[in-house]
Write an enzyme that holds these catalytic residues in place. Structure first.
Site, short mmCIF file in Angstrom:
data_model
loop_
_atom_site.label_atom_id
_atom_site.label_comp_id
_atom_site.label_asym_id
_atom_site.label_seq_id
_atom_site.Cartn_x
_atom_site.Cartn_y
_atom_site.Cartn_z
N TYR A 131 7.33 5.26 -2.93
CA TYR A 131 7.16 4.83 -4.33
C TYR A 131 7.55 5.94 -5.30
O TYR A 131 7.03 6.03 -6.41
CB TYR A 131 5.70 4.41 -4.58
CG TYR A 131 5.24 3.15 -3.88
CD1 TYR A 131 6.04 2.50 -2.95
CD2 TYR A 131 4.00 2.60 -4.15
CE1 TYR A 131 5.61 1.35 -2.30
CE2 TYR A 131 3.56 1.44 -3.50
CZ TYR A 131 4.37 0.84 -2.58
OH TYR A 131 3.94 -0.31 -1.93
N LYS A 181 5.82 6.74 11.11
CA LYS A 181 6.83 5.93 11.81
C LYS A 181 7.99 6.84 12.19
O LYS A 181 9.15 6.60 11.81
CB LYS A 181 7.27 4.78 10.87
CG LYS A 181 8.21 3.75 11.48
CD LYS A 181 7.59 2.90 12.56
CE LYS A 181 8.63 2.00 13.21
NZ LYS A 181 8.13 1.31 14.41
N ASP A 214 3.36 0.25 13.03
CA ASP A 214 3.31 -1.12 13.60
C ASP A 214 2.15 -1.23 14.60
O ASP A 214 1.41 -2.23 14.59
CB ASP A 214 4.66 -1.50 14.25
CG ASP A 214 5.29 -0.35 15.04
OD1 ASP A 214 4.85 0.81 14.90
OD2 ASP A 214 6.23 -0.61 15.81
N ASP A 238 -0.41 1.16 1.10
CA ASP A 238 -0.52 -0.04 0.26
C ASP A 238 -0.64 -1.29 1.16
O ASP A 238 -1.51 -2.14 0.97
CB ASP A 238 0.73 -0.12 -0.63
CG ASP A 238 0.58 -1.12 -1.77
OD1 ASP A 238 -0.52 -1.70 -1.92
OD2 ASP A 238 1.56 -1.32 -2.51
N ASP A 242 -4.28 -3.77 2.31
CA ASP A 242 -4.43 -5.23 2.14
C ASP A 242 -4.87 -5.85 3.46
O ASP A 242 -5.72 -6.74 3.50
CB ASP A 242 -3.12 -5.88 1.67
CG ASP A 242 -3.02 -5.94 0.14
OD1 ASP A 242 -3.54 -5.02 -0.52
OD2 ASP A 242 -2.44 -6.91 -0.39
N1 GGG Z 1 -5.73 -3.42 -9.64
C1 GGG Z 1 -4.47 -2.91 -9.97
C2 GGG Z 1 -3.35 -3.83 -9.59
O1 GGG Z 1 -3.09 -4.80 -10.28
N2 GGG Z 1 -2.71 -3.57 -8.47
C3 GGG Z 1 -1.66 -4.40 -7.98
C4 GGG Z 1 -0.57 -3.70 -7.24
O2 GGG Z 1 0.46 -4.28 -6.99
N3 GGG Z 1 -0.74 -2.45 -6.86
C5 GGG Z 1 0.25 -1.72 -6.18
C6 GGG Z 1 -0.26 -0.41 -5.68
O3 GGG Z 1 -1.46 -0.23 -5.51
O4 GGG Z 1 0.56 0.48 -5.43
#
Ligand code: GGG
Length: 350
Positions: A131, A181, A214, A238, A242
């Site tokens: 990023y 990786k 992975d 990131d 999730d």
């Molecule tokens: N709560 C903050 C938000 O809207 N995050 C969404 C998002 O896409 N975040 C990407 C990241 O954490 O790098």
């Protein structure tokens, strides 16, 4: 506070109420909030997601409380870069701390997993890596079109995040897993693995493990107990968090702290979920992730006592199971859930 877009302002409002209750119960702590109306609405009106002097104004605060960014009316890469990533990078918030902990009462989709098996903290590199924003798009729209997105892994950036994770693991007496990786990403991740080994020599007391991303994704689901403290790159962190949210109650329970450990700049606390435009304004968004991130803020501000009490109150609401939003199988509305956390905090007393 920057409510941002979609459900951001709704969930943040509940976190603010919780912090105000902490203030009242403590009697000594004081919070002064200033609201910044930034995000996609601001972008649509002014062509920028925050004011030109936004970073200067934010720099004066002890902490930033952020809701969510993103709206169907603004391209996602603009809304993310113009606000969230601008703040993370501008304030050198190079540590992103994301707990993946299955609280009592929270639903878990995994079979044969005990609650205590899911209890890890992911230390995500938050300032560079995939990023970094380095790249180019050449010969746009032609058959020669070439797009470059370059991962940037500096020695300083890689060492400092890995060192932070080792310190955390040492303090907490936990194992440390590095997720990379190196087999396919033959420059960046080979370097990451080398730095992990090098820094690790200074921490012989910390037990370490290394995973390919992975394999780590598979083990998050099949054997989550393997992970205690985890350190990984920006993109992998990131994605994996999730997945972590999915095994620990869902996105409505996933909190994150963007930390500048040296405290030269304010740190920022946010639910990790996005703006959820499909449910925005309906009053059914789950505020528990935003409230959990307020608990992380209390920890960071040196009031771990209140940070723990807020987290315990979230857990009580989950265990009671009566006041939950639809994502957790309930019918409660956003302010009801905030109210239930406050009730539990009050019941626990000072
Ligand atoms: N709560 C903050 C938000 O809207 N995050 C969404 C998002 O896409 N975040 C990407 C990241 O954490 O790098």
């Amino acid at each position: 506070m920057i409510g941002g877009d979609g459900i951001g302002p709704e969930v943040l409002a509940e976190g603010i109420k919780v912090l105000k209750t902490v203030e009242e119960l403590d009697g000594g702590l004081r919070f002064d909030f200033e609201h910044f109306p930034w995000g996609c609405g601001h972008y649509m009106r002014h062509g920028k997601a925050m004011d030109d002097d936004g970073m200067e104004r934010l720099a004066k605060f002890d902490a930033i409380y952020l809701g969510a960014v993103g709206s169907p009316s603004v391209p996602d890469h603009i809304s993310l870069w113009d606000l969230l990533l601008r703040i993370r990078k501008g304030f050198d918030q190079y540590v992103n701390l994301r707990p993946v902990k299955l609280l009592k009462g929270a639903p878990c989709p995994l079979a044969d997993v005990k609650r205590e098996d899911i209890d890890m903290i992911v230390v995500r590199e938050n300032s560079e890596g995939e990023y970094a924003g380095a790249g180019d798009r050449l010969f746009r729209g032609t058959d020669r079109e070439v797009v470059l997105q370059t991962g940037v892994f500096s020695r300083k950036g890689t060492e400092r995040i890995i060192r932070y994770a080792f310190e955390l693991a040492r303090r907490e007496r936990k194992t440390l897993s590095s997720i990379s990786k190196g087999n396919a990403l033959n420059y960046s991740m080979v370097f990451w693995d080398e730095v992990f080994t090098l820094v690790g020599k200074e921490y012989p007391d910390v037990e370490t493990r290394s995973y390919l991303v992975d394999a780590a994704a598979m083990f998050f689901v099949k054997e989550p107990w393997r992970f205690e403290v985890v350190v990984t790159s920006n993109l992998f962190g990131d994605i994996l968090t999730d997945l972590g949210a999915a095994i620990a109650g869902g996105m409505g329970l996933a909190a994150g702290a963007n930390i500048n450990p040296e405290r030269r700049f304010p740190s920022m606390f946010e639910p990790i979920h996005g703006s959820a435009p499909d449910i925005a304004g309906k009053g059914i968004a789950n505020p528990l992730a935003a409230i959990w991130s307020a608990s992380q803020m209390l920890d960071f501000l040196g009031r771990e006592d209140w940070g723990k009490r807020v987290l315990d109150s979230i857990e009580s609401v989950l265990v009671e199971g009566k006041t939950l939003t639809p994502d957790l199988g309930g019918t409660a509305r956003t302010p009801d859930v905030g109210g239930a956390v406050i009730k539990s905090l009050r019941a626990a007393g000072r």
